[in-house]
Design a protein around this motif. Structure first.
Motif, mmCIF file in Angstrom:
data_model
loop_
_atom_site.group_PDB
_atom_site.id
_atom_site.type_symbol
_atom_site.label_atom_id
_atom_site.label_comp_id
_atom_site.label_asym_id
_atom_site.label_seq_id
_atom_site.Cartn_x
_atom_site.Cartn_y
_atom_site.Cartn_z
ATOM 1 N N VAL A 278 37.873 -5.526 7.583
ATOM 2 C CA VAL A 278 37.401 -4.496 8.513
ATOM 3 C C VAL A 278 38.242 -4.446 9.788
ATOM 4 C CG1 VAL A 278 35.483 -3.799 10.013
ATOM 5 C CG2 VAL A 278 35.053 -4.310 7.604
ATOM 6 N N PRO A 279 38.513 -5.583 10.473
ATOM 7 C CA PRO A 279 39.310 -5.473 11.700
ATOM 8 C C PRO A 279 40.752 -5.028 11.446
ATOM 9 C CG PRO A 279 38.637 -7.767 11.315
ATOM 10 C CD PRO A 279 38.029 -6.933 10.246
ATOM 11 N N LEU A 280 41.286 -5.343 10.298
ATOM 12 C CA LEU A 280 42.663 -4.947 9.982
ATOM 13 C C LEU A 280 42.744 -3.439 9.758
ATOM 14 C CD1 LEU A 280 43.528 -7.799 7.460
ATOM 15 C CD2 LEU A 280 43.903 -7.762 9.925
ATOM 16 N N VAL A 281 41.870 -2.942 8.904
ATOM 17 C CA VAL A 281 41.880 -1.515 8.572
ATOM 18 C C VAL A 281 41.454 -0.680 9.778
ATOM 19 C CG1 VAL A 281 40.841 0.260 7.083
ATOM 20 C CG2 VAL A 281 41.544 -1.935 6.099
ATOM 21 N N SER A 282 40.458 -1.139 10.501
ATOM 22 C CA SER A 282 39.945 -0.380 11.650
ATOM 23 C C SER A 282 40.985 -0.199 12.747
ATOM 24 C CB SER A 282 38.717 -1.076 12.229
ATOM 25 O OG SER A 282 37.697 -1.123 11.256
ATOM 26 N N ASN A 283 41.916 -1.132 12.874
ATOM 27 C CA ASN A 283 42.955 -1.051 13.903
ATOM 28 C C ASN A 283 44.284 -0.514 13.376
ATOM 29 O OD1 ASN A 283 41.776 -2.238 16.428
ATOM 30 N ND2 ASN A 283 41.292 -3.853 14.978
ATOM 31 N N SER A 284 44.322 -0.128 12.120
ATOM 32 C CA SER A 284 45.567 0.346 11.522
ATOM 33 C C SER A 284 45.922 1.734 12.044
ATOM 34 C CB SER A 284 45.432 0.415 9.997
ATOM 35 O OG SER A 284 46.535 1.108 9.435
ATOM 36 N N PRO A 285 47.184 1.924 12.416
ATOM 37 C CA PRO A 285 47.585 3.262 12.856
ATOM 38 C C PRO A 285 47.654 4.271 11.704
ATOM 39 C CG PRO A 285 49.480 1.799 12.818
ATOM 40 C CD PRO A 285 48.264 0.966 12.519
ATOM 41 N N LEU A 286 47.673 3.778 10.470
ATOM 42 C CA LEU A 286 47.828 4.668 9.318
ATOM 43 C C LEU A 286 46.533 4.898 8.538
ATOM 44 C CD1 LEU A 286 51.258 3.317 8.007
ATOM 45 C CD2 LEU A 286 50.825 5.288 9.485
ATOM 46 N N ILE A 287 45.674 3.898 8.457
ATOM 47 C CA ILE A 287 44.457 4.073 7.636
ATOM 48 C C ILE A 287 43.176 3.753 8.395
ATOM 49 C CG2 ILE A 287 45.599 3.798 5.407
ATOM 50 C CD1 ILE A 287 44.500 0.907 5.365
ATOM 51 N N TRP A 288 43.181 3.911 9.712
ATOM 52 C CA TRP A 288 41.988 3.661 10.530
ATOM 53 C C TRP A 288 40.797 4.484 10.053
ATOM 54 C CZ3 TRP A 288 40.115 8.048 12.616
ATOM 55 C CH2 TRP A 288 41.004 9.116 12.739
ATOM 56 N N TRP A 289 41.062 5.643 9.467
ATOM 57 C CA TRP A 289 40.027 6.578 9.020
ATOM 58 C C TRP A 289 39.368 6.149 7.706
ATOM 59 C CZ3 TRP A 289 41.358 8.061 4.215
ATOM 60 C CH2 TRP A 289 42.708 7.920 3.861
ATOM 61 N N HIS A 290 40.009 5.235 6.978
ATOM 62 C CA HIS A 290 39.577 4.874 5.620
ATOM 63 C C HIS A 290 38.125 4.393 5.574
ATOM 64 C CE1 HIS A 290 40.413 3.717 1.458
ATOM 65 N NE2 HIS A 290 39.822 2.564 1.705
ATOM 66 N N PHE A 291 37.758 3.451 6.430
ATOM 67 C CA PHE A 291 36.388 2.928 6.416
ATOM 68 C C PHE A 291 35.406 3.905 7.040
ATOM 69 C CE2 PHE A 291 37.556 -1.866 6.100
ATOM 70 C CZ PHE A 291 37.890 -1.682 4.768
ATOM 71 N N LYS A 292 35.881 4.770 7.921
ATOM 72 C CA LYS A 292 35.001 5.799 8.480
ATOM 73 C C LYS A 292 34.592 6.780 7.384
ATOM 74 C CE LYS A 292 36.836 5.678 13.198
ATOM 75 N NZ LYS A 292 35.846 4.868 13.812
ATOM 76 N N LEU A 293 35.520 7.059 6.480
ATOM 77 C CA LEU A 293 35.261 7.998 5.391
ATOM 78 C C LEU A 293 34.459 7.364 4.252
ATOM 79 C CD1 LEU A 293 35.829 10.861 4.267
ATOM 80 C CD2 LEU A 293 37.942 9.951 3.293
ATOM 81 N N PHE A 294 34.836 6.146 3.846
ATOM 82 C CA PHE A 294 34.233 5.521 2.665
ATOM 83 C C PHE A 294 33.247 4.400 2.972
ATOM 84 C CE2 PHE A 294 38.500 6.930 1.203
ATOM 85 C CZ PHE A 294 38.081 7.897 0.304
ATOM 86 N N GLY A 295 33.257 3.886 4.186
ATOM 87 C CA GLY A 295 32.465 2.699 4.505
ATOM 88 C C GLY A 295 33.241 1.463 4.092
ATOM 89 N N PRO A 296 32.873 0.292 4.640
ATOM 90 C CA PRO A 296 33.679 -0.909 4.379
ATOM 91 C C PRO A 296 33.630 -1.388 2.929
ATOM 92 C CG PRO A 296 31.756 -1.449 5.682
ATOM 93 C CD PRO A 296 31.803 0.041 5.585
ATOM 94 N N TYR A 297 32.517 -1.234 2.246
ATOM 95 C CA TYR A 297 32.418 -1.795 0.897
ATOM 96 C C TYR A 297 33.118 -0.919 -0.134
ATOM 97 C CZ TYR A 297 29.331 -4.958 3.283
ATOM 98 O OH TYR A 297 28.841 -5.880 4.164
ATOM 99 N N ILE A 298 32.828 0.370 -0.129
ATOM 100 C CA ILE A 298 33.524 1.264 -1.064
ATOM 101 C C ILE A 298 35.003 1.348 -0.686
ATOM 102 C CG2 ILE A 298 33.732 3.660 -1.847
ATOM 103 C CD1 ILE A 298 30.653 3.807 -1.701
ATOM 104 N N GLY A 299 35.299 1.399 0.618
ATOM 105 C CA GLY A 299 36.691 1.426 1.061
ATOM 106 C C GLY A 299 37.466 0.212 0.591
ATOM 107 N N SER A 300 36.853 -0.961 0.688
ATOM 108 C CA SER A 300 37.504 -2.183 0.232
ATOM 109 C C SER A 300 37.672 -2.179 -1.287
ATOM 110 C CB SER A 300 36.696 -3.400 0.678
ATOM 111 O OG SER A 300 37.363 -4.587 0.332
ATOM 112 N N GLU A 301 36.693 -1.645 -1.999
ATOM 113 C CA GLU A 301 36.804 -1.547 -3.463
ATOM 114 C C GLU A 301 37.959 -0.627 -3.857
ATOM 115 O OE1 GLU A 301 32.924 -0.412 -4.870
ATOM 116 O OE2 GLU A 301 32.126 -2.440 -4.593
ATOM 117 N N ILE A 302 38.138 0.475 -3.128
ATOM 118 C CA ILE A 302 39.259 1.384 -3.410
ATOM 119 C C ILE A 302 40.584 0.646 -3.211
ATOM 120 C CG2 ILE A 302 40.483 3.450 -2.593
ATOM 121 C CD1 ILE A 302 37.654 4.632 -1.970
ATOM 122 N N ILE A 303 40.684 -0.107 -2.128
ATOM 123 C CA ILE A 303 41.913 -0.876 -1.871
ATOM 124 C C ILE A 303 42.125 -1.910 -2.973
ATOM 125 C CG2 ILE A 303 43.021 -2.520 -0.300
ATOM 126 C CD1 ILE A 303 41.571 -0.973 2.020
ATOM 127 N N GLY A 304 41.068 -2.641 -3.345
ATOM 128 C CA GLY A 304 41.177 -3.647 -4.401
ATOM 129 C C GLY A 304 41.578 -3.052 -5.740
#
Length: 182
Positions: free
Chosen positions: A64-90
């Motif tokens: 969460v802190p890595l993605v939330s501070n990313s200049p490129l994918i900061w929006w990812h967890f806002k759109l999918f939430g941390p659990y689904i967002g992390s599953e997409i990355i995995g």
């Protein structure tokens, strides 16, 4: 057709051409594709392992802190939430790994796996700069900044980015040779 040092036809039997022990050792590693084997197997294992961890709650919460501070994918967890967002990355990491495995038999699949990994590792490489605490000042030494453990953890993705491009090139070379044999 011009051959280069990266061309398997050029490097095959290179150890027979080497004159001293040091160059024989280098040629031996080239003749046996040691760099490719270690790089590809290491990358595949890392992607499968990291991807599996991101499918767990601790894995999702850890990035969460890595993605939330990313200049490129900061929006990812806002759109999918941390659990689904992390599953997409995995699952993306798994996809890249599976395509790299397929690349042993179908080189173009390995190229696609390498491209996916390159995009992922380029993205995570930018997090070295954007994640708070990744680069720290050392008390008592004016102006000196170092990578913290978190920064070093993220910096491995710069190396992984290079490996991804190496694998694109390796699988690409195999695909080109295969196309030219047809």
């Amino acid at each position: 057709m011009k051959t280069t040092a990266q061309d398997p036809a050029y490097s095959a039997g290179l150890s027979l051409k080497a004159k001293d022990n040091l160059t024989r050792l280098a040629a031996w590693t080239i003749d046996r594709n040691i760099a490719f084997l270690i790089s590809s197997i290491g990358m595949i294992v890392m992607l499968l392992w990291a991807g599996s961890y991101k499918l767990t709650a601790p894995g999702a919460e850890g990035i969460v802190p890595l993605v939330s501070n990313s200049p490129l994918i900061w929006w990812h967890f806002k759109l999918f939430g941390p659990y689904i967002g992390s599953e997409i990355i995995g699952l993306t990491e798994w996809t890249a790994a599976i395509l790299m495995i397929a690349g042993y038999f179908r080189p173009k699949a390995g190229i696609i796996g390498g491209l996916i990994a390159s995009v992922m590792f380029f993205t995570t490489s930018t997090m070295v700069i954007s994640t708070p605490g990744a680069i720290i000042s050392v008390p008592g030494i004016h102006g000196m900044r170092y990578m913290s453990f978190l920064g070093l953890f993220l910096f491995k993705d710069v190396i992984s980015l290079g490996v991804s491009f190496y694998l694109i090139g390796y699988f690409g070379q195999k695909a080109i040779l295969s196309e030219n044999q047809s």
